[in-house]
Enzyme design. Structure first.
Site, PDB file in Angstrom:
ATOM      1  CD  GLU A 206      -1.851  -2.331   0.821  1.00 48.52           C
ATOM      2  OE1 GLU A 206      -2.372  -2.943  -0.128  1.00 48.52           O
ATOM      3  OE2 GLU A 206      -1.080  -2.878   1.629  1.00 48.52           O
ATOM      4  CG  ASN A 290      -2.142  -5.332  -2.868  1.00 52.56           C
ATOM      5  OD1 ASN A 290      -1.891  -5.899  -1.814  1.00 52.56           O
ATOM      6  ND2 ASN A 290      -1.942  -4.043  -3.052  1.00 52.56           N
ATOM      7  CG  ASP A 332      -6.155  -4.577  -1.627  1.00 52.77           C
ATOM      8  OD1 ASP A 332      -4.990  -4.917  -1.875  1.00 52.77           O
ATOM      9  OD2 ASP A 332      -6.606  -4.517  -0.470  1.00 52.77           O
TER      10      ASP A 332
END
Length: 603
Positions: A206, A290, A332
Site C-alpha cells: 500500500e 496485490n 486489492d
C-alpha cells in the site's frame, strides 16, 4: 604419482563426505521439526505442520464433552492492538508474542502464571506510521537445536528486522535488517523454518513497496537467497523449466513486459501471509500480494507476478511454477492467503495438492508438483466480479459490470478488498477430506483517484465503502471438498471470521470471532456445541496441545487488525481504514481492546 593420485582421491572423498554430512544435518534438522509437529504435546508452527493442516489427532475433547470446557488460566501480554497468529508450544513451554512492540514471553506450562523469560525489543517507533492495517504480528517460528545453533525462536519485527532468540534463555542470537521502513516496508508476517533456513516475507504494497521473500541461514542470519514478485526473471528466480507444464500461465520476461515502463519497481506483490512446505519435493509454497497502486488505470498490463501462487525450490528460491490468479487486479485481492497441502484422489490417481482460498472469492486447488489447475470455484455464490475460471487457461472470466476505472464509482462489488477470505489460517481434516474455512462476507463500492508515488507514503489511489454482503452478515464458517468444490455446510457469523479455524479428531472445529467468542462446532454438520466470551475480540487462531496427559485449547484475544482499525484508532469516517470503518461500525458495541492468551480444558 600414485601417492599424488591417492591424495587427490582422498581429498575428493573428504569433500563428498563433508557435503553428505552437511546435507544430512540439514535433513535431520528438518526431520526433527517435522517429528515435533506430529507430537500432540507440541504446536511448533503457526500452521501446525508443513502441510498447514491446522489439525490435531487428539480426541480427548470431543463432541460429547466439549460443552464442559472451562477456562483454566490466562496471560495478558500488556499490549493492546490486534493479536494475530497464535502461541507456540514446544516441550512444555509456551511462547507468546504481541503486536508492536513485538514482545515475546516464555511460559512454563507446569506453572503458567510465572514468566520464564521475556524479550522486549527496542524498535523505531516510526514503523507504526507506515503500518498498513494496525501494528499486528502473525507469530513466531521455532527451530530445534543442532550442533551449530541452540533451539531458536524467530520473530519478524514491525520495523523491518528479523531476530533469532535462544529459546531456552531469551537472549538475542542475531538480528538482520530485512526491510526499510523509510521506503514503507514493514514486517508483519510469521517467519517460516524449513531445512536450515528461516524464510521471511515482506509487507507494504500500500506504500508502493516491491515485494520479496528472503531465506536466511538459521545459524547466523546470513542471506541465502532473495526473490522478488516483479522485475527481471533473474530477480524473480525464474529460469529454465519455469511453468514448463503450463506455459499458458506465462513464462519469461513478463515481470517487466506486463508493466508500463519501470512501474514494476514500485509495483507491490508483497507476501505477508503463510507458507507451506513439501519436504519430499523440497518445495515451498506461498502467494504474492496485490499490485500498487490500487488504481488500476495507473498500471496497465497483467502486472506479473503479483497475485501469484508460487512453487519454489526451498534451497535456491528458484520458481518451478507460478500461477497468477487475478491478472491486472482492480480490487486489492491480495493473494497471500492460506496454502493447505493434502493428498487426494483426482481422476482416479492419488495426487499431491495445494488448496488456496483467495481474497478474490475463489478457491484454487493445484497439483503442487507442477502447478496444474485442478479446480477453481467460488467461496460463496454471491461472488460477482468473476463469472467463472476457465480451467484450461486458468484465466478468470470477468463481469465488466464490476470493473473499476477512473471517473467511475463501481458499486456492489463482491467481495470487498478485504476478500471473502483474508489472513486466517484454515484447517484440513485428512480423515473427512474436508477443509474448514472462516470467511468474510463483505461487499464494496470503489472509486479510484490519481496520486503521485512518494517513498514511504501511502500509494493507494482508491476510496472504498464496505458493507455486509447479500446474505446480511459479515462472516461465515464453511466446510468444503477442495477437489469437487462441494460445500458440505455453512453457518453465518455476525462479524468476519478473521483468524481462521482449527479442526480435531474429536469431530470439532474451533475458531474465534471478532466480537470476542471462541466457539466449537460439530465438524460433521456445523452445529454449534460450545462458546465462551473472551475479554476482547479475536483475530488470531486457536491451537491445541497435550500437557501431563490432558488436552488444552489456547487462543489469543485482542481485537484489531484491518477489521478493527476503526475501534483501535477511534476512526469515524466510514471510508477510513481503507474502507474497514464503515464495514465494522458496530464492532465497538460488542468488544473493546485487550491483549492476551486464554487456555481451556475439560472441567
Amino acid at each position: 604419482m600414485q601417492m599424488k593420485k591417492f591424495a587427490q582421491n582422498m581429498g575428493t572423498a573428504v569433500l563428498v563426505s563433508s557435503a553428505l554430512i552437511a546435507v544430512s544435518q540439514q535433513a535431520s534438522a528438518n526431520k526433527r521439526l517435522e517429528d515435533l509437529s506430529e507430537q500432540n504435546t507440541n504446536w511448533v508452527m503457526q500452521t501446525k505442520d508443513y502441510d498447514a493442516s491446522h489439525y490435531s489427532s487428539m480426541y480427548q475433547i470431543n463432541i460429547q464433552n466439549v460443552h464442559k470446557l472451562k477456562p483454566v488460566w490466562s496471560f495478558s501480554t500488556g499490549v493492546l492492538n490486534g493479536h494475530e497468529g497464535g502461541p507456540l508450544v514446544v516441550d512444555g513451554i509456551m511462547y507468546v508474542h504481541s503486536p508492536f512492540p513485538n514482545n515475546i514471553f516464555a511460559l512454563d506450562l507446569n506453572e503458567p502464571d510465572k514468566i520464564l523469560w521475556e524479550y522486549k525489543p527496542k524498535q523505531n517507533p516510526a514503523a507504526r506510521a507506515v503500518a498498513c492495517c494496525d501494528v499486528v504480528n502473525r507469530g513466531l517460528a521455532y527451530a530445534p537445536g543442532t550442533k551449530d545453533y541452540p533451539p531458536t525462536i524467530f520473530q519478524d519485527q514491525l520495523d523491518g528486522h528479523v531476530v533469532a532468540i535462544n529459546a531456552k534463555t531469551g537472549k538475542l542470537i542475531w538480528k538482520m535488517e530485512n526491510s526499510d521502513i523509510a521506503m514503507g516496508s514493514t514486517l508483519t508476517s510469521a517467519p517460516f523454518v524449513a531445512k536450515d533456513l528461516v524464510i521471511v516475507g515482506s509487507a507494504g504494497a500500500e506504500l508502493g513497496v516491491r515485494g520479496y521473500a528472503t531465506a536466511y541461514k538459521i545459524k547466523d542470519g546470513s542471506q541465502v537467497w532473495r526473490v522478488y514478485a516483479t522485475g527481471p526473471d533473474e530477480d524473480i528466480g525464474i529460469g529454465k523449466g519455469f511453468n514448463e507444464d503450463n506455459p499458458h500461465y506465462g513464462q519469461f520476461g513478463l515481470g517487466t513486459k506486463t508493466w508500463e515502463d519501470d512501474a514494476w519497481k514500485i509495483g507491490g506483490g508483497t507476501n505477508w501471509g503463510w507458507y507451506a512446505y513439501d519436504s519430499d519435493l523440497e518445495m515451498i509454497y506461498y502467494g504474492s500480494g496485490n499490485p500498487a497502486p490500487w488504481n488500476e488505470t495507473m498500471r496497465p498490463g497483467d502486472n506479473k507476478w503479483t497475485m501469484t501462487i508460487w512453487g519454489r525450490d526451498v534451497n535456491t528460491g528458484k520458481a518451478k511454477f507460478g500461477y497468477q490468479k487475478t491478472p491486472h487486479d482492480e480490487w486489492d485481492y491480495a493473494g497471500v492467503n492460506y496454502m493447505g497441502l493434502s493428498e487426494q484422489m483426482v481422476d482416479g490417481k492419488m495426487t499431491k495438492l495445494l488448496t488456496h482460498p483467495d481474497r478474490n472469492g475463489l478457491v484454487y486447488t493445484l497439483n503442487r508438483e507442477n502447478g496444474d489447475l485442478v479446480n477453481a470455484f467460488k467461496i460463496d455464490d454471491t461472488v460477482n466480479w468473476v463469472k467463472k475460471v476457465d480451467l484450461k487457461t486458468g484465466l478468470p472470466i470477468r463481469d465488466p459490470e464490476y470493473s473499476t476505472h477512473m471517473d467511475h464509482e463501481a458499486k456492489g462489488i463482491c467481495p470487498s478488498a478485504m476478500g471473502y477470505h483474508n489472513q486466517g489460517i484454515e484447517s484440513y481434516d485428512p480423515v473427512k477430506k474436508t477443509f474448514f474455512m472462516g470467511t468474510n462476507h463483505i461487499c464494496m463500492d470503489w472509486e479510484p483517484f490519481m496520486l503521485p508515488y512518494r517513498a514511504g507514503q501511502f500509494f493507494v489511489g482508491a476510496t472504498l465503502n464496505m458493507y455486509p454482503g447479500p446474505k446480511g452478515t459479515l462472516g461465515q464458517v464453511k466446510a468444503m471438498d477442495s477437489v469437487t468444490g462441494e460445500f458440505k455446510w455453512e453457518i453465518a457469523e455476525k462479524f468476519a471470521v478473521w483468524g481462521g479455524t482449527m479442526a480435531t479428531a474429536g469431530d470439532l472445529v474451533f475458531y474465534g470471532t471478532l466480537d470476542g467468542y471462541i466457539k466449537a462446532l460439530n465438524s460433521k454438520n456445523g452445529e454449534e456445541l460450545w462458546k465462551f466470551k473472551l475479554p476482547s475480540g479475536v483475530i488470531g487462531h486457536p491451537i491445541t496441545y497435550k500437557h501431563n496427559g490432558k488436552q488444552y485449547i489456547s487462543i489469543y484475544y485482542g481485537v484489531g487488525g484491518w477489521p478493527g482499525v476503526g475501534l483501535v484508532f477511534d476512526l469515524q469516517d466510514p471510508t477510513a481504514g481503507l474502507g474497514a470503518v464503515g464495514a465494522f461500525k458496530e464492532l465497538a458495541h460488542y468488544t473493546q481492546m485487550g491483549g492476551g492468551v486464554m487456555t481451556f480444558a475439560l472441567d
